[in-house]
Design a protein around this motif. Structure first.
Motif, PDB file in Angstrom:
ATOM      1  N   SER A 116       0.841  -1.213   0.000  1.00  5.82           N
ATOM      2  CA  SER A 116       0.000   0.000   0.000  1.00  5.82           C
ATOM      3  C   SER A 116       0.867   1.250   0.000  1.00  5.82           C
ATOM      4  CB  SER A 116      -0.904   0.029   1.234  1.00  5.82           C
ATOM      5  OG  SER A 116      -1.792  -1.061   1.246  1.00  5.82           O
ATOM      6  N   ALA A 169      -4.306   5.663 -12.279  1.00  8.44           N
ATOM      7  CA  ALA A 169      -4.801   4.306 -11.989  1.00  8.44           C
ATOM      8  C   ALA A 169      -3.777   3.268 -12.430  1.00  8.44           C
ATOM      9  CB  ALA A 169      -6.139   4.070 -12.693  1.00  8.44           C
ATOM     10  N   VAL A 183      -0.869   3.172  -9.955  1.00 12.99           N
ATOM     11  CA  VAL A 183      -1.267   2.528  -8.692  1.00 12.99           C
ATOM     12  C   VAL A 183      -1.390   1.018  -8.892  1.00 12.99           C
ATOM     13  CG1 VAL A 183      -3.116   2.308  -6.996  1.00 12.99           C
ATOM     14  CG2 VAL A 183      -2.399   4.581  -7.768  1.00 12.99           C
ATOM     15  N   TYR A 184      -2.058   0.618  -9.956  1.00  8.63           N
ATOM     16  CA  TYR A 184      -2.265  -0.812 -10.214  1.00  8.63           C
ATOM     17  C   TYR A 184      -0.939  -1.535 -10.370  1.00  8.63           C
ATOM     18  CZ  TYR A 184      -6.940  -2.631 -10.724  1.00  8.63           C
ATOM     19  OH  TYR A 184      -8.177  -3.144 -10.481  1.00  8.63           O
ATOM     20  N   LEU A 193       0.576  -1.990  -7.061  1.00 11.43           N
ATOM     21  CA  LEU A 193      -0.176  -2.961  -6.245  1.00 11.43           C
ATOM     22  C   LEU A 193       0.193  -4.389  -6.623  1.00 11.43           C
ATOM     23  CD1 LEU A 193      -3.791  -1.461  -6.148  1.00 11.43           C
ATOM     24  CD2 LEU A 193      -2.142  -1.559  -4.260  1.00 11.43           C
ATOM     25  N   PRO A 243      -8.546   0.658  -7.314  1.00 13.24           N
ATOM     26  CA  PRO A 243      -8.116   1.955  -6.792  1.00 13.24           C
ATOM     27  C   PRO A 243      -9.168   3.022  -7.102  1.00 13.24           C
ATOM     28  CG  PRO A 243      -6.333   0.887  -8.013  1.00 13.24           C
ATOM     29  CD  PRO A 243      -7.559   0.077  -8.250  1.00 13.24           C
ATOM     30  N   THR A 301     -15.155   5.443 -10.533  1.00 15.52           N
ATOM     31  CA  THR A 301     -13.806   5.001 -10.872  1.00 15.52           C
ATOM     32  C   THR A 301     -13.206   5.963 -11.900  1.00 15.52           C
ATOM     33  OG1 THR A 301     -14.869   3.444 -12.361  1.00 15.52           O
ATOM     34  CG2 THR A 301     -14.172   2.599 -10.216  1.00 15.52           C
ATOM     35  N   LEU A 308      -6.791   3.031  -1.802  1.00 18.73           N
ATOM     36  CA  LEU A 308      -6.269   1.807  -2.416  1.00 18.73           C
ATOM     37  C   LEU A 308      -5.947   0.802  -1.326  1.00 18.73           C
ATOM     38  CD1 LEU A 308      -2.988   1.915  -1.696  1.00 18.73           C
ATOM     39  CD2 LEU A 308      -3.033   3.686  -3.445  1.00 18.73           C
TER      40      LEU A 308
END
Lengths: 392, 392
Positions: B176, B197, B200-201, B204, B220, B234, B250
């Motif tokens: 995270s 996005a 972040v993805y 992750l 996210p 989203t 997230l």
């Protein structure tokens, strides 16, 4: 601040077609819980399906009514063109409430206000987010209503696509091509599965440069090695090994419309048996696609595949595809027509299917898929990606 | 080829504790449909919850029984240590069947074989993937059974975590932190939401370098601009603008255990009102964390937040958190204890919560979250990430 992705006329036509089916089923109202159906009828798009929500359509009233949690009402204002008075929200103490308070109590109140509490109400009894409790609670609170099973009523309306829907599916197919290339480029001996997942995800979300991609309704799947026989396991820290077959299944998504695509890779030089199996799968796929045209049944398409692989002594009789389009987790399938023995649904122009035949043996499997549109005289695959086994 | 992530003893203890609660509720059997509960009791982990599946535990029998679709039985063999005869699969023609064939017919047969078809059977009536149809079908096919609501029975067993579970949640917290850094680094004027996005993805899934991350149960979320009041929309193609507040929410995920984290960024120089709001949110968060210790109620934690923001003339009375851990889409929350007025659940050591208070005004909102463990004398936040507004 509305950002509806279709014009108002399209929603009106969808609602009119839903009403026709409601009339055939003699329903006074329908409570739509499937998030894909909610989106289809109103444009509503949010990750809020983890609480109870729905869209209600009645036979008499002009437009639909959206029902959801108070903190999601702004999301409904932002993504639909519903009037404020048609966005009805229950208070937050209904959510995961330790008290005897359930969102369906609020739904019952709305149905009463709409004058259908003594009518025939269709419920999506087998949709993902319409729970058993939702049903028993509505039954208790609406003793005069006749509650009918209307599962798939709206899904069937979704089966044929409009030009705009196809445009989004084609955009999704561009994303699928990019993501498949990224995934195949990432697979290599010694690389952990999660790195391939990362490459695929990044491409799915990054889109094409012209537009981004939505989250797909199913995460990228990549069963490998002896796990090619476990199609729904997700990635781990395991590293790919020389000799692994790897099946990549993914879907680009644009405005919630999907165009799934699957290919099989082989880490290192594939043995002759794997190459030959891949060739049979490709031949079977092409026979299935060649069988597609309006007026043909779903089972006839599967039969073309089955007859082809039978020439090589392989007996199959499984589902090899399903109607596809708009979707939310956990599935991009529409749950209506399937390409399988016994499904006599007749193909119509502008239906869209994901066909994903495969052959599995003791120690490897080969899978290949295409998403196609039924045209006036054949199948139009939406993605343009080589149909073969990839050696990586 | 089993890849169970806990040792067998841990599953046995979980099942024993479930049986204790079954005894209290006088249940002969429970049908567990929530994928997180299925995983908790057996280790089963696959993206197969889009078809009907479950785990059955009876009062008398040694181990649980897994029921699912035939193509997922190998996945059960791979991820659980169940004996082959305890993995029971229905044939593929039960799936989205146009014929009158439903997976619950197969479940009913299993329950009869287990000798509980005339017993008291607990069902997760309000769990996501136990549909209304599943219930009515079981009721028809098991006329002698007493069907009872056992929603949350297993969820409550999950409330306190073991050392191994906490290890996975701490690993998730590392992910995270990385993903939040990647997200904050990506936000900038002119950048489309989907690029954030993507960043972040990628973080992750890429994990920490030592291990990868699983897919989170919620994608996210990054409401921005006037959409900070629409928490569950989203990402889109919209580009961030100077003056946008952006809320990033997230969760890193490791072996399905989540450690959610939220922060607020501001594109450009934040106005004084936004800065001040952020300071109030931080102060309120810290007051809530300071209130945490075993023996204190959930509502007392929320009260500490509420009293703090009340000093600034802000009236609130919402839920600010919930029990968190193992999860599948659509939610990482456990649906048991909530940090909100009226929730008298008493905190115990090794419970874990996601607390996510926020303040929303007409044109902006500020949100901040921490996932924490209840220790013997306070709260241990799992992530280490600055608690402030980020100017990007």
């Amino acid at each position: 601040m509305s950002r509806a992705v279709f014009d108002g006329d399209e929603y009106e036509r969808r609602i009119a077609r839903t009403r026709e089916r409601m009339a055939e089923a003699d329903l006074d109202a329908i409570v739509v819980s499937d998030p894909a159906n909610m989106n289809y009828l109103t444009g509503y798009d949010g990750w809020s399906f983890y609480v109870h929500q729905g869209v209600v359509i009645t036979r008499d009233r002009d437009g639909p009514v959206w029902i959801g949690r108070d903190m999601d009402a702004n999301g409904a204002r932002a993504t639909t063109s519903l009037a404020d008075e048609d966005i009805l929200a229950y208070s937050d103490d209904h959510v995961h409430s330790p008290r005897d308070l359930h969102p369906m109590d609020f739904f019952a109140g709305v149905l009463a206000d709409l004058g259908v509490d003594d009518g025939r109400i269709g419920l999506e009894m087998d949709a993902y987010y319409f729970t058993a409790k939702s049903y028993t609670r509505l039954r208790e609170t609406l003793p005069e209503a006749e509650l009918e099973d209307a599962t798939l009523l709206v899904n069937w309306v979704r089966a044929t696509k409009t030009e705009r829907e196809l445009e989004y599916m084609r955009q999704a197919a561009r994303i699928s091509e990019n993501a498949m290339r990224a995934g195949l480029d990432a697979v290599a001996e010694g690389v952990p599965e999660y790195e391939v997942a990362e490459a695929v995800y990044a491409a799915l979300v990054d889109g094409t440069g012209e537009y981004g991609g939505d989250y797909p309704a199913i995460v990228p799947l990549m069963p490998s090695g002896d796990h090619t026989g476990t199609p729904h396991l997700t990635w781990t820290d395991r590293r790919f090994e020389d000799g692994d077959p790897v099946i990549l299944e993914l879907a680009g998504c644009r405005h919630r419309y999907h165009s799934p695509l699957a290919r099989t890779a082989f880490v290192g030089d594939p043995p002759a048996a794997v190459e030959e199996t891949a060739e049979i799968v490709v031949e079977g796929m092409e026979a299935a696609l060649d069988a597609v045209e309006p007026g043909v049944t779903c089972e006839a398409v599967e039969r073309a595949w089955r007859d082809t692989v039978a020439k090589y002594g392989i007996e199959k009789g499984d589902r090899i595809g399903y109607s596809v389009g708009l979707g939310y987790p956990p599935d991009w399938g529409e749950h209506t027509a399937s390409l399988r023995p016994g499904d006599e649904t007749v193909l119509e122009e502008d239906m869209t299917f994901h066909t994903i035949p495969g052959l599995w043996f003791e120690d490897f499997g080969v899978e290949l898929s295409e998403t196609f549109r039924v045209t006036s005289n054949g199948a139009e695959p939406l993605a343009d990606f080589p149909r073969r086994l990839f050696s990586v």
